[in-house]
Design a protein around this motif. Structure first.
Motif, PDB file in Angstrom:
ATOM      1  N   SER A  25       0.831  -1.366   0.114  1.00 54.65           N
ATOM      2  CA  SER A  25       0.150   0.028   0.118  1.00 54.65           C
ATOM      3  C   SER A  25       0.825   1.206   0.059  1.00 54.65           C
ATOM      4  O   SER A  25       2.058   1.207   0.474  1.00 54.65           O
ATOM      5  CB  SER A  25      -0.843  -0.046   1.233  1.00 54.65           C
TER       6      SER A  25
ATOM      7  N   ALA B 246       0.579   3.711   2.013  1.00 52.86           N
ATOM      8  CA  ALA B 246       0.995   4.009   3.401  1.00 52.86           C
ATOM      9  C   ALA B 246       2.346   3.327   3.720  1.00 52.86           C
ATOM     10  O   ALA B 246       3.171   3.818   4.460  1.00 52.86           O
ATOM     11  CB  ALA B 246      -0.186   3.644   4.454  1.00 52.86           C
TER      12      ALA B 246
ATOM     13  N   ASP C  66       2.862  11.625   5.983  1.00 49.56           N
ATOM     14  CA  ASP C  66       1.810  12.047   5.628  1.00 49.56           C
ATOM     15  C   ASP C  66       1.334  11.506   4.147  1.00 49.56           C
ATOM     16  O   ASP C  66       1.779  11.692   3.059  1.00 49.56           O
ATOM     17  CB  ASP C  66       1.468  13.588   5.508  1.00 49.56           C
ATOM     18  N   VAL C  67       0.556  10.410   3.924  1.00 50.25           N
ATOM     19  CA  VAL C  67       0.312   9.822   2.638  1.00 50.25           C
ATOM     20  C   VAL C  67      -0.447  10.800   1.676  1.00 50.25           C
ATOM     21  O   VAL C  67      -0.231  10.739   0.560  1.00 50.25           O
ATOM     22  CB  VAL C  67      -0.687   8.600   2.979  1.00 50.25           C
ATOM     23  N   SER C  68      -1.280  11.631   2.166  1.00 46.64           N
ATOM     24  CA  SER C  68      -1.921  12.509   1.410  1.00 46.64           C
ATOM     25  C   SER C  68      -1.024  13.452   0.517  1.00 46.64           C
ATOM     26  O   SER C  68      -0.890  14.101  -0.433  1.00 46.64           O
ATOM     27  CB  SER C  68      -3.042  13.245   2.069  1.00 46.64           C
ATOM     28  N   TYR C  69       0.046  13.982   1.620  1.00 43.27           N
ATOM     29  CA  TYR C  69       1.030  14.834   1.055  1.00 43.27           C
ATOM     30  C   TYR C  69       1.808  13.975   0.098  1.00 43.27           C
ATOM     31  O   TYR C  69       2.301  14.719  -0.900  1.00 43.27           O
ATOM     32  CB  TYR C  69       1.887  15.322   2.431  1.00 43.27           C
TER      33      TYR C  69
ATOM     34  N   GLY D 145       0.941  11.651  -1.908  1.00 40.50           N
ATOM     35  CA  GLY D 145       0.196  11.860  -3.115  1.00 40.50           C
ATOM     36  C   GLY D 145       0.199  13.113  -3.893  1.00 40.50           C
ATOM     37  O   GLY D 145       0.393  13.101  -5.210  1.00 40.50           O
ATOM     38  N   LYS D 146       0.301  14.269  -3.272  1.00 43.96           N
ATOM     39  CA  LYS D 146       0.064  15.571  -3.795  1.00 43.96           C
ATOM     40  C   LYS D 146       1.681  15.693  -4.416  1.00 43.96           C
ATOM     41  O   LYS D 146       1.712  16.246  -5.420  1.00 43.96           O
ATOM     42  CB  LYS D 146       0.141  16.492  -2.765  1.00 43.96           C
TER      43      LYS D 146
ATOM     44  N   ARG E  15       2.134  13.484  -7.585  1.00 46.71           N
ATOM     45  CA  ARG E  15       1.272  14.147  -8.765  1.00 46.71           C
ATOM     46  C   ARG E  15       2.107  15.145  -9.491  1.00 46.71           C
ATOM     47  O   ARG E  15       2.122  15.253 -10.564  1.00 46.71           O
ATOM     48  CB  ARG E  15       0.029  14.341  -8.417  1.00 46.71           C
TER      49      ARG E  15
ATOM     50  N   SER F 238      -1.656  10.744 -10.098  1.00 45.12           N
ATOM     51  CA  SER F 238      -1.435  10.293  -8.824  1.00 45.12           C
ATOM     52  C   SER F 238      -0.793   8.778  -8.575  1.00 45.12           C
ATOM     53  O   SER F 238      -0.701   8.115  -9.639  1.00 45.12           O
ATOM     54  CB  SER F 238      -3.017  10.059  -8.305  1.00 45.12           C
TER      55      SER F 238
END
Length: 333
Positions: free
Chosen positions: A291, A293, A303-306, A308-309, A312, A318
Protein backbone atom coordinates in the motif's frame (compact mmCIF):
# COMPACT_ATOMS: atom_id res chain seq x y z
CA UNK A 1 31.49 -35.95 -11.35
CA UNK A 2 34.05 -36.91 -8.69
CA UNK A 3 36.56 -39.68 -9.20
CA UNK A 4 37.17 -42.32 -6.57
CA UNK A 5 40.28 -40.49 -5.37
CA UNK A 6 38.91 -36.94 -5.37
CA UNK A 7 36.82 -35.49 -2.59
CA UNK A 8 35.11 -32.17 -3.25
CA UNK A 9 36.23 -29.31 -1.02
CA UNK A 10 32.82 -27.66 -1.15
CA UNK A 11 29.37 -29.10 -1.87
CA UNK A 12 26.57 -26.73 -2.77
CA UNK A 13 22.82 -26.93 -3.24
CA UNK A 14 21.52 -24.13 -5.46
CA UNK A 15 17.85 -23.24 -5.11
CA UNK A 16 16.51 -20.55 -7.46
CA UNK A 17 13.11 -19.19 -6.49
CA UNK A 18 10.39 -18.38 -9.05
CA UNK A 19 11.22 -15.24 -11.05
CA UNK A 20 14.90 -15.37 -10.00
CA UNK A 21 17.37 -13.08 -11.79
CA UNK A 22 19.70 -14.73 -14.30
CA UNK A 23 22.65 -12.35 -13.75
CA UNK A 24 23.64 -13.40 -10.19
CA UNK A 25 22.61 -17.02 -10.86
CA UNK A 26 24.74 -17.32 -14.00
CA UNK A 27 27.73 -15.47 -12.54
CA UNK A 28 27.75 -17.54 -9.36
CA UNK A 29 27.37 -20.85 -11.19
CA UNK A 30 30.04 -20.08 -13.78
CA UNK A 31 32.53 -19.14 -11.05
CA UNK A 32 31.92 -22.56 -9.49
CA UNK A 33 32.49 -24.19 -12.89
CA UNK A 34 35.86 -22.54 -13.43
CA UNK A 35 37.09 -23.51 -9.96
CA UNK A 36 35.70 -27.04 -10.06
CA UNK A 37 38.29 -28.45 -12.46
CA UNK A 38 42.00 -28.19 -13.23
CA UNK A 39 41.36 -27.15 -16.83
CA UNK A 40 38.08 -25.98 -18.33
CA UNK A 41 36.18 -29.23 -18.81
CA UNK A 42 33.27 -28.33 -16.47
CA UNK A 43 33.91 -31.45 -14.36
CA UNK A 44 32.71 -31.21 -10.77
CA UNK A 45 35.91 -32.25 -9.00
CA UNK A 46 36.90 -29.67 -6.38
CA UNK A 47 33.41 -28.29 -5.92
CA UNK A 48 30.06 -29.89 -6.68
CA UNK A 49 26.57 -28.48 -7.03
CA UNK A 50 22.99 -29.47 -7.75
CA UNK A 51 19.95 -27.40 -8.71
CA UNK A 52 17.28 -27.94 -6.05
CA UNK A 53 13.57 -27.35 -6.53
CA UNK A 54 10.54 -28.16 -4.42
CA UNK A 55 9.29 -30.41 -7.20
CA UNK A 56 10.57 -31.95 -10.43
CA UNK A 57 10.43 -29.86 -13.60
CA UNK A 58 11.83 -26.40 -14.21
CA UNK A 59 11.95 -22.97 -12.57
CA UNK A 60 11.33 -19.88 -14.68
CA UNK A 61 13.60 -16.89 -14.29
CA UNK A 62 12.50 -13.24 -14.45
CA UNK A 63 13.70 -13.16 -18.07
CA UNK A 64 11.54 -16.16 -19.01
CA UNK A 65 14.42 -18.68 -19.18
CA UNK A 66 13.68 -22.07 -17.61
CA UNK A 67 16.25 -23.83 -15.42
CA UNK A 68 15.88 -27.59 -15.01
CA UNK A 69 15.56 -28.95 -11.46
CA UNK A 70 18.10 -31.69 -10.76
CA UNK A 71 16.89 -32.78 -7.32
CA UNK A 72 13.94 -32.36 -4.97
CA UNK A 73 14.03 -32.35 -1.15
CA UNK A 74 12.95 -36.01 -1.09
CA UNK A 75 15.96 -36.96 -3.22
CA UNK A 76 18.74 -35.35 -1.19
CA UNK A 77 20.33 -35.76 2.21
CA UNK A 78 21.07 -32.30 3.61
CA UNK A 79 24.08 -33.50 5.60
CA UNK A 80 25.84 -34.23 2.28
CA UNK A 81 26.09 -30.50 1.52
CA UNK A 82 27.95 -27.54 2.98
CA UNK A 83 25.82 -24.70 1.62
CA UNK A 84 22.27 -24.09 0.44
CA UNK A 85 22.32 -21.03 -1.84
CA UNK A 86 18.93 -19.43 -2.45
CA UNK A 87 18.43 -16.97 -5.32
CA UNK A 88 15.58 -14.53 -4.68
CA UNK A 89 12.71 -13.64 -6.98
CA UNK A 90 12.10 -10.38 -8.78
CA UNK A 91 9.48 -9.13 -6.32
CA UNK A 92 10.50 -9.04 -2.64
CA UNK A 93 6.92 -9.19 -1.39
CA UNK A 94 6.17 -12.26 -3.52
CA UNK A 95 9.42 -13.87 -2.39
CA UNK A 96 8.51 -13.29 1.25
CA UNK A 97 5.10 -14.92 0.71
CA UNK A 98 6.82 -18.19 -0.29
CA UNK A 99 7.78 -18.85 3.35
CA UNK A 100 5.08 -21.51 4.06
CA UNK A 101 6.24 -23.57 1.06
CA UNK A 102 10.00 -23.32 1.64
CA UNK A 103 10.19 -23.22 5.43
CA UNK A 104 10.61 -26.97 5.91
CA UNK A 105 13.55 -27.49 3.55
CA UNK A 106 15.33 -24.35 4.79
CA UNK A 107 14.94 -25.29 8.45
CA UNK A 108 15.90 -28.88 7.76
CA UNK A 109 19.09 -27.78 6.04
CA UNK A 110 19.97 -25.39 8.86
CA UNK A 111 19.31 -28.17 11.37
CA UNK A 112 21.92 -30.33 9.62
CA UNK A 113 24.51 -27.57 9.87
CA UNK A 114 24.23 -26.47 6.27
CA UNK A 115 25.13 -22.79 5.87
CA UNK A 116 22.25 -20.84 4.34
CA UNK A 117 23.10 -18.29 1.66
CA UNK A 118 20.54 -15.74 0.50
CA UNK A 119 21.23 -13.81 -2.68
CA UNK A 120 19.28 -10.76 -3.80
CA UNK A 121 15.71 -10.84 -2.41
CA UNK A 122 16.10 -14.31 -0.88
CA UNK A 123 16.81 -12.59 2.45
CA UNK A 124 13.08 -11.74 2.62
CA UNK A 125 12.27 -15.46 2.47
CA UNK A 126 14.80 -16.47 5.11
CA UNK A 127 13.69 -13.62 7.38
CA UNK A 128 10.03 -14.61 7.00
CA UNK A 129 11.01 -18.17 7.99
CA UNK A 130 12.68 -16.85 11.15
CA UNK A 131 16.12 -17.93 9.93
CA UNK A 132 17.82 -14.53 10.06
CA UNK A 133 16.95 -13.70 13.66
CA UNK A 134 20.10 -12.52 15.43
CA UNK A 135 22.04 -12.27 12.17
CA UNK A 136 23.25 -9.36 10.08
CA UNK A 137 22.20 -9.14 6.45
CA UNK A 138 23.51 -7.44 3.32
CA UNK A 139 21.06 -6.82 0.50
CA UNK A 140 20.51 -4.75 -2.61
CA UNK A 141 20.39 -1.03 -1.83
CA UNK A 142 16.99 -0.71 -3.54
CA UNK A 143 15.43 -3.06 -0.99
CA UNK A 144 17.04 -1.84 2.22
CA UNK A 145 14.17 0.45 3.22
CA UNK A 146 11.58 -2.24 2.46
CA UNK A 147 13.51 -4.86 4.44
CA UNK A 148 14.03 -2.57 7.42
CA UNK A 149 10.31 -1.82 7.48
CA UNK A 150 9.30 -5.50 7.18
CA UNK A 151 11.91 -6.85 9.62
CA UNK A 152 12.95 -4.00 11.95
CA UNK A 153 14.71 -6.33 14.42
CA UNK A 154 17.15 -7.72 11.84
CA UNK A 155 20.32 -5.67 11.42
CA UNK A 156 21.06 -4.48 7.87
CA UNK A 157 24.66 -3.75 6.97
CA UNK A 158 24.51 -0.90 4.47
CA UNK A 159 26.96 -0.53 1.63
CA UNK A 160 28.24 -4.12 1.70
CA UNK A 161 28.32 -6.48 -1.28
CA UNK A 162 27.97 -9.55 0.90
CA UNK A 163 28.07 -10.52 4.57
CA UNK A 164 29.25 -13.66 6.39
CA UNK A 165 27.60 -13.99 9.80
CA UNK A 166 27.92 -17.39 11.37
CA UNK A 167 25.77 -19.93 9.56
CA UNK A 168 24.10 -17.24 7.45
CA UNK A 169 25.55 -15.54 4.39
CA UNK A 170 23.81 -12.79 2.42
CA UNK A 171 24.59 -11.06 -0.84
CA UNK A 172 23.17 -8.02 -2.62
CA UNK A 173 22.90 -9.89 -5.93
CA UNK A 174 23.93 -8.81 -9.42
CA UNK A 175 27.64 -9.08 -10.13
CA UNK A 176 28.31 -9.26 -6.38
CA UNK A 177 27.31 -12.95 -6.61
CA UNK A 178 30.63 -13.59 -8.38
CA UNK A 179 32.53 -11.89 -5.56
CA UNK A 180 30.61 -13.94 -3.01
CA UNK A 181 31.38 -17.16 -4.88
CA UNK A 182 35.09 -16.27 -4.89
CA UNK A 183 35.10 -15.73 -1.13
CA UNK A 184 33.20 -18.97 -0.46
CA UNK A 185 35.55 -20.91 -2.73
CA UNK A 186 38.64 -19.26 -1.21
CA UNK A 187 37.61 -20.45 2.25
CA UNK A 188 37.09 -24.00 1.01
CA UNK A 189 39.60 -24.44 -1.84
CA UNK A 190 42.22 -21.76 -1.27
CA UNK A 191 42.61 -18.32 -2.82
CA UNK A 192 44.49 -19.44 -5.91
CA UNK A 193 41.84 -21.93 -6.99
CA UNK A 194 39.05 -19.48 -6.11
CA UNK A 195 40.49 -16.88 -8.49
CA UNK A 196 40.84 -19.34 -11.36
CA UNK A 197 38.97 -18.29 -14.49
CA UNK A 198 38.46 -14.62 -13.67
CA UNK A 199 40.31 -13.54 -16.82
CA UNK A 200 38.10 -15.88 -18.87
CA UNK A 201 35.06 -14.23 -17.29
CA UNK A 202 36.56 -10.80 -18.18
CA UNK A 203 36.54 -9.86 -14.48
CA UNK A 204 39.45 -7.66 -13.39
CA UNK A 205 39.63 -8.65 -9.75
CA UNK A 206 37.70 -9.97 -6.79
CA UNK A 207 35.98 -7.17 -4.88
CA UNK A 208 35.84 -7.17 -1.09
CA UNK A 209 32.55 -7.18 0.79
CA UNK A 210 33.03 -3.48 1.60
CA UNK A 211 33.66 -2.43 -2.00
CA UNK A 212 31.96 0.92 -2.68
CA UNK A 213 29.87 0.90 -5.84
CA UNK A 214 30.94 3.92 -7.87
CA UNK A 215 27.97 3.64 -10.22
CA UNK A 216 25.51 4.14 -7.35
CA UNK A 217 25.90 7.90 -7.70
CA UNK A 218 24.55 9.23 -10.97
CA UNK A 219 27.22 11.93 -11.04
CA UNK A 220 30.67 10.34 -11.36
CA UNK A 221 32.45 13.63 -10.58
CA UNK A 222 30.73 14.15 -7.24
CA UNK A 223 32.86 15.63 -4.46
CA UNK A 224 33.81 13.76 -1.30
CA UNK A 225 31.31 15.60 0.91
CA UNK A 226 28.50 15.33 -1.62
CA UNK A 227 29.20 11.65 -2.22
CA UNK A 228 29.14 10.97 1.52
CA UNK A 229 25.88 12.91 1.87
CA UNK A 230 24.23 10.93 -0.96
CA UNK A 231 25.30 7.63 0.61
CA UNK A 232 23.77 8.77 3.92
CA UNK A 233 20.58 9.84 2.12
CA UNK A 234 20.18 6.31 0.77
CA UNK A 235 20.85 4.74 4.17
CA UNK A 236 18.61 7.20 6.05
CA UNK A 237 15.76 7.23 3.53
CA UNK A 238 13.11 6.41 6.12
CA UNK A 239 14.70 8.33 8.99
CA UNK A 240 13.31 11.60 10.31
CA UNK A 241 16.62 13.39 9.90
CA UNK A 242 16.84 17.02 8.82
CA UNK A 243 19.24 18.37 6.21
CA UNK A 244 21.02 20.27 8.99
CA UNK A 245 21.63 16.98 10.80
CA UNK A 246 22.83 15.42 7.55
CA UNK A 247 25.32 18.23 7.04
CA UNK A 248 26.58 17.70 10.58
CA UNK A 249 27.13 13.99 9.89
CA UNK A 250 29.12 14.90 6.77
CA UNK A 251 31.17 17.42 8.77
CA UNK A 252 30.28 20.69 7.02
CA UNK A 253 27.63 23.37 7.47
CA UNK A 254 24.20 23.23 5.85
CA UNK A 255 25.11 26.25 3.71
CA UNK A 256 28.31 24.56 2.47
CA UNK A 257 26.42 21.35 1.70
CA UNK A 258 23.75 23.23 -0.27
CA UNK A 259 26.43 25.13 -2.16
CA UNK A 260 28.09 21.89 -3.23
CA UNK A 261 24.79 20.26 -4.25
CA UNK A 262 23.78 23.33 -6.26
CA UNK A 263 27.14 23.29 -8.00
CA UNK A 264 27.17 19.55 -8.77
CA UNK A 265 23.47 18.64 -9.06
CA UNK A 266 21.64 21.91 -9.66
CA UNK A 267 19.49 21.64 -6.55
CA UNK A 268 19.78 21.94 -2.78
CA UNK A 269 20.57 18.94 -0.60
CA UNK A 270 16.99 18.91 0.70
CA UNK A 271 15.53 18.85 -2.80
CA UNK A 272 17.97 16.11 -3.85
CA UNK A 273 16.91 14.02 -0.83
CA UNK A 274 13.23 14.56 -1.66
CA UNK A 275 13.89 13.45 -5.24
CA UNK A 276 15.54 10.26 -3.95
CA UNK A 277 12.47 9.57 -1.85
CA UNK A 278 10.10 10.10 -4.78
CA UNK A 279 12.22 7.88 -7.01
CA UNK A 280 12.02 5.19 -4.31
CA UNK A 281 8.23 5.53 -4.15
CA UNK A 282 7.96 5.27 -7.93
CA UNK A 283 10.20 2.17 -8.00
CA UNK A 284 8.22 0.49 -5.20
CA UNK A 285 4.93 1.18 -6.99
CA UNK A 286 6.43 -0.49 -10.05
CA UNK A 287 7.83 -3.48 -8.18
CA UNK A 288 5.51 -4.31 -5.29
CA UNK A 289 1.90 -4.56 -4.26
CA UNK A 290 2.38 -2.78 -0.93
CA UNK A 291 0.00 0.00 0.00
CA UNK A 292 1.00 3.64 -0.40
CA UNK A 293 0.98 3.98 3.40
CA UNK A 294 3.66 1.27 3.72
CA UNK A 295 5.75 2.78 0.94
CA UNK A 296 5.38 6.26 2.47
CA UNK A 297 6.80 4.97 5.76
CA UNK A 298 9.75 3.45 3.91
CA UNK A 299 10.44 6.80 2.26
CA UNK A 300 10.20 8.75 5.52
CA UNK A 301 7.01 10.58 4.52
CA UNK A 302 4.48 10.42 7.34
CA UNK A 303 1.53 12.07 5.55
CA UNK A 304 0.15 9.85 2.77
CA UNK A 305 -1.99 12.63 1.31
CA UNK A 306 1.07 14.89 1.14
CA UNK A 307 2.97 12.11 -0.62
CA UNK A 308 0.15 11.82 -3.16
CA UNK A 309 0.32 15.55 -3.77
CA UNK A 310 4.08 15.75 -4.35
CA UNK A 311 4.06 12.51 -6.39
CA UNK A 312 1.41 13.96 -8.71
CA UNK A 313 3.41 17.17 -9.07
CA UNK A 314 6.60 15.25 -9.89
CA UNK A 315 5.24 12.49 -12.19
CA UNK A 316 2.06 14.05 -13.57
CA UNK A 317 -0.41 11.56 -12.06
CA UNK A 318 -1.48 10.21 -8.70
CA UNK A 319 0.16 7.07 -7.27
CA UNK A 320 -3.13 5.18 -7.78
CA UNK A 321 -3.31 6.09 -11.47
CA UNK A 322 0.38 5.34 -11.89
CA UNK A 323 -0.03 1.83 -10.49
CA UNK A 324 -3.32 1.25 -12.32
CA UNK A 325 -1.54 1.84 -15.61
CA UNK A 326 0.83 -1.05 -14.88
CA UNK A 327 -0.27 -4.48 -16.16
CA UNK A 328 -0.84 -7.04 -13.45
CA UNK A 329 -0.40 -4.66 -10.51
CA UNK A 330 -3.09 -3.95 -7.88
CA UNK A 331 -4.63 -0.50 -8.06
CA UNK A 332 -6.02 -0.29 -4.52
CA UNK A 333 -3.79 2.10 -2.58
Amino acid sequence: MLTETTVADIRILIMPLPEFAMLPFGGFLDKLRFTADEADYSRQRYCTWQILGLEAGSIKSSSGIDIQVQATPAEIHCADFDYLVVFGGRNAQATQSLAPRYKNILRKAAGHGVQLVCIDNACFLLAACGLLNGHKVALHWRHEAEFRFSFPRIEVVSGQMYCFDGGRISCAGGMAAIDLAIEMLARACGRSRALKGLADMLVDEARSSSHQLRSLDTEAATSRHTGRAIALMHNLLSASKTTDELAGMVGISRRQLDRQFLSEHGMTAKNYWNELRLQHVQWRLLNSGHSLAVIADEAGIADVSYLGKIFRKRFGMSPALFRKALPGMPSDL
